[in-house]
Design an enzyme around this catalytic site. Sequence first.
Site, PDB file in Angstrom:
ATOM      1  N   GLY A 137      -4.730   3.388  -1.866  1.00 52.13           N
ATOM      2  CA  GLY A 137      -5.850   3.664  -0.975  1.00 52.13           C
ATOM      3  C   GLY A 137      -5.420   4.443   0.235  1.00 52.13           C
ATOM      4  O   GLY A 137      -4.225   4.693   0.439  1.00 52.13           O
TER       5      GLY A 137
ATOM      6  N   GLY B  77      -4.891   5.423   4.258  1.00 52.66           N
ATOM      7  CA  GLY B  77      -4.327   4.705   5.400  1.00 52.66           C
ATOM      8  C   GLY B  77      -5.392   4.072   6.268  1.00 52.66           C
ATOM      9  O   GLY B  77      -5.267   2.905   6.683  1.00 52.66           O
TER      10      GLY B  77
ATOM     11  N   LYS C 177       0.848  -1.195   0.000  1.00 53.68           N
ATOM     12  CA  LYS C 177       0.000   0.000   0.000  1.00 53.68           C
ATOM     13  C   LYS C 177       0.882   1.242   0.000  1.00 53.68           C
ATOM     14  O   LYS C 177       1.500   1.587   0.994  1.00 53.68           O
ATOM     15  CB  LYS C 177      -0.908   0.058   1.235  1.00 53.68           C
TER      16      LYS C 177
ATOM     17  N   GLU D 179       9.813   1.518  10.545  1.00 60.68           N
ATOM     18  CA  GLU D 179      10.859   2.523  10.269  1.00 60.68           C
ATOM     19  C   GLU D 179      10.188   3.870  10.398  1.00 60.68           C
ATOM     20  O   GLU D 179       9.411   4.274   9.531  1.00 60.68           O
ATOM     21  CB  GLU D 179      11.405   2.325   8.838  1.00 60.68           C
TER      22      GLU D 179
ATOM     23  N   GLU E 121       9.887  16.420  14.820  1.00 57.59           N
ATOM     24  CA  GLU E 121      10.293  16.237  13.423  1.00 57.59           C
ATOM     25  C   GLU E 121       9.534  17.241  12.558  1.00 57.59           C
ATOM     26  O   GLU E 121       8.306  17.196  12.476  1.00 57.59           O
ATOM     27  CB  GLU E 121       9.959  14.803  12.989  1.00 57.59           C
TER      28      GLU E 121
ATOM     29  N   CYS F 276      13.704  11.060   6.826  1.00 60.88           N
ATOM     30  CA  CYS F 276      13.747  10.587   8.213  1.00 60.88           C
ATOM     31  C   CYS F 276      15.149  10.684   8.786  1.00 60.88           C
ATOM     32  O   CYS F 276      15.333  10.903   9.976  1.00 60.88           O
ATOM     33  CB  CYS F 276      13.274   9.140   8.260  1.00 60.88           C
TER      34      CYS F 276
HETATM   35  P1  NAD Z   1       2.415   8.663   7.471  1.00 57.70           P
HETATM   36  O1  NAD Z   1       2.775   7.917   8.702  1.00 57.70           O
HETATM   37  O2  NAD Z   1       1.386   9.705   7.558  1.00 57.70           O
HETATM   38  O3  NAD Z   1       1.936   7.643   6.336  1.00 57.70           O
HETATM   39  C1  NAD Z   1       2.694   6.509   5.982  1.00 57.70           C
HETATM   40  C2  NAD Z   1       1.767   5.471   5.375  1.00 57.70           C
HETATM   41  O4  NAD Z   1       0.871   4.997   6.382  1.00 57.70           O
HETATM   42  C3  NAD Z   1       0.911   5.981   4.239  1.00 57.70           C
HETATM   43  O5  NAD Z   1       0.822   4.997   3.230  1.00 57.70           O
HETATM   44  C4  NAD Z   1      -0.434   6.197   4.909  1.00 57.70           C
HETATM   45  O6  NAD Z   1      -1.522   6.142   4.012  1.00 57.70           O
HETATM   46  C5  NAD Z   1      -0.456   5.029   5.883  1.00 57.70           C
HETATM   47  N1  NAD Z   1      -1.401   5.177   6.998  1.00 57.70           N
HETATM   48  C6  NAD Z   1      -1.907   6.324   7.516  1.00 57.70           C
HETATM   49  N2  NAD Z   1      -2.783   6.047   8.510  1.00 57.70           N
HETATM   50  C7  NAD Z   1      -2.826   4.694   8.621  1.00 57.70           C
HETATM   51  C8  NAD Z   1      -3.553   3.790   9.472  1.00 57.70           C
HETATM   52  N3  NAD Z   1      -4.398   4.236  10.389  1.00 57.70           N
HETATM   53  N4  NAD Z   1      -3.338   2.471   9.310  1.00 57.70           N
HETATM   54  C9  NAD Z   1      -2.479   1.995   8.394  1.00 57.70           C
HETATM   55  N5  NAD Z   1      -1.790   2.805   7.549  1.00 57.70           N
HETATM   56  C10 NAD Z   1      -1.953   4.139   7.664  1.00 57.70           C
HETATM   57  O7  NAD Z   1       3.801   9.257   6.915  1.00 57.70           O
HETATM   58  P2  NAD Z   1       4.053  10.218   5.684  1.00 57.70           P
HETATM   59  O8  NAD Z   1       3.608  11.592   6.016  1.00 57.70           O
HETATM   60  O9  NAD Z   1       3.558   9.573   4.441  1.00 57.70           O
HETATM   61  O10 NAD Z   1       5.675  10.179   5.657  1.00 57.70           O
HETATM   62  C11 NAD Z   1       6.473  10.963   6.477  1.00 57.70           C
HETATM   63  C12 NAD Z   1       6.883  10.225   7.747  1.00 57.70           C
HETATM   64  O11 NAD Z   1       7.560   9.014   7.416  1.00 57.70           O
HETATM   65  C13 NAD Z   1       7.885  11.009   8.595  1.00 57.70           C
HETATM   66  O12 NAD Z   1       7.552  10.916   9.950  1.00 57.70           O
HETATM   67  C14 NAD Z   1       9.211  10.306   8.330  1.00 57.70           C
HETATM   68  O13 NAD Z   1      10.180  10.436   9.340  1.00 57.70           O
HETATM   69  C15 NAD Z   1       8.775   8.907   8.170  1.00 57.70           C
HETATM   70  N6  NAD Z   1       9.798   8.176   7.420  1.00 57.70           N
HETATM   71  C16 NAD Z   1      10.583   7.253   8.070  1.00 57.70           C
HETATM   72  C17 NAD Z   1      11.588   6.596   7.383  1.00 57.70           C
HETATM   73  C18 NAD Z   1      12.480   5.568   8.028  1.00 57.70           C
HETATM   74  O14 NAD Z   1      13.081   4.774   7.312  1.00 57.70           O
HETATM   75  N7  NAD Z   1      12.608   5.532   9.329  1.00 57.70           N
HETATM   76  C19 NAD Z   1      11.791   6.877   6.034  1.00 57.70           C
HETATM   77  C20 NAD Z   1      10.969   7.819   5.411  1.00 57.70           C
HETATM   78  C21 NAD Z   1       9.967   8.447   6.112  1.00 57.70           C
END
Ligand code: NAD
Length: 471
Positions: A200, A202, A169, A244, A378, A278
């Site tokens: 889709g 989250g 996803k 992650e 962050e 990140c």
């Molecule tokens: P996000 O957590 O908002 O979304 C990530 C994914 O989770 C998306 O596909 C989203 O649709 C899904 N999601 C959202 N709500 C959900 C739920 N209730 N259940 C299941 N899935 C759900 O993150 P973002 O804004 O897309 O990305 C930025 C974040 O990602 C930052 O906090 C960044 O630090 C982190 N990040 C971490 C790494 C790492 O390797 N540690 C790498 C890149 C980004």
Amino acid sequence: MKAINKIYVNGAFLTPHGTEVLDLISPVTNQKVGEVILGDEVDTQNAVAAAKEAFKTFSKTTREERIAYLEKLRAVVNRRAKDLTDIMVEEYGGTFQFCSMVTQNMLNDISAMIDTLKIFDFERTAGNSKVYLQPVGVVGIIIPWNMSNGFIVTKLSTAIAAGCTAVIKPSEMSVQQTQLMAECFHEAGLPKGVINFVNGLGDVVGAEITRNPDISKIAFTGSTTVGKIIAKGAVDSMKRVTLELGGKSPNIILDDANLEETIPTAIFAAYLNSGQACAAGTRLLVPESKLDEVNAIVKAVVQNIKVGDPKDADTVVGPMVSKKQYERVENYIRIGQEEGATLLAGGEGKPQGLEDGNYVRATVFTNVKNNMRIAQEEIFGPVLCIIPYKDEADAIAIANDTTYGLHAYIFSADKERAYRMASRLDAGRICINGLSHDSKAPFGGFKQSGIGREYGVFGLEEYLEPKAILG
Ligand code: NAD
């Protein structure tokens, strides 16, 4: 207008059961460029069913067969490398510099997983018993929008190496990149159902993956907030999880480092992926006695950084992915000033001539105290915090005084001294005297930066279940 109106399930591009339509917006112009039809719970269930069926045979494939599949994937990704870079730049405004590096890393990551698989020990001895590592099952891969295909490739190549099948996803903001990646995977010709993609939201598709009893493991990259929701949901069916998550990485400049040489690299680390990374080194820890000198060099370097069109090869900071993300970063720039940090460069408002896109000025705060919100939270944008420290012990204390622990950087003329400092930091990865990536070294977070590790042997073990046979 672009139309992303298919999902990829059981080896075929299908019209989703879901009917919700989302606009695709360019971060450079804020104009609508297309639409995506989102999948729903039914689409997710169908994808999981296909992956479950495929797992029956895929889990029994030999090491050599999986290596051959990974080599096919690598060949297709290599052939489409330029398109994969271009679509990243176009869709989320990642800079050409950064996105080219991500594409190269994707190829390196697949090669590294092939190497790992070649030598990996699936049968071991513990005490007097045999231990067999068997694929964990169907993996749900949930990923964010920043360099999304990079995350897909890392997770999926590990899943394939382990003998797992997957339902992916992507973020709703990276569907164009994912569409291209799905085409690549289709072309690679893996057995039906091994790889499935469902676009889709989250709380619809992501939530179904989290709850579905036929998913055995979730490999998630994203925010700490969503990681916690997933971990809580996953425990009901005792899914394995690797998370992650976010970071607020310290970059310690020791007093023996050459500032003219290290500061440009430090700024590059802070503004990695326009600050939407990140692993970005967003807290620059410098000796108190050198603060004025550091401020002067940082200011000069940042003034020459190009903020602008992500397609330009010399752009370092492109637009934020969305208007919402732009507003979030602007809000933090306001908070920093209210908290009493000194604005050294940049600040609120869009750079001149870039009013249409989600552009933030390359911003630096100095005299930042580590307990300020801009040093603890962050921001995910081009905002660097310079924090003075008294001595080595103080630097370590400040660096570790965070809820995160994903990454850290140390610069010193004395490599052994830097290694000694590294041994005292609570972070999953520490780069010394530069920025580098190692596709075979573990990557992941201490504390609230996550659970588990990716890459190499450590990463592969996360997709396997040890089974001990005694007697
Ligand atoms: P996000 O957590 O908002 O979304 C990530 C994914 O989770 C998306 O596909 C989203 O649709 C899904 N999601 C959202 N709500 C959900 C739920 N209730 N259940 C299941 N899935 C759900 O993150 P973002 O804004 O897309 O990305 C930025 C974040 O990602 C930052 O906090 C960044 O630090 C982190 N990040 C971490 C790494 C790492 O390797 N540690 C790498 C890149 C980004």
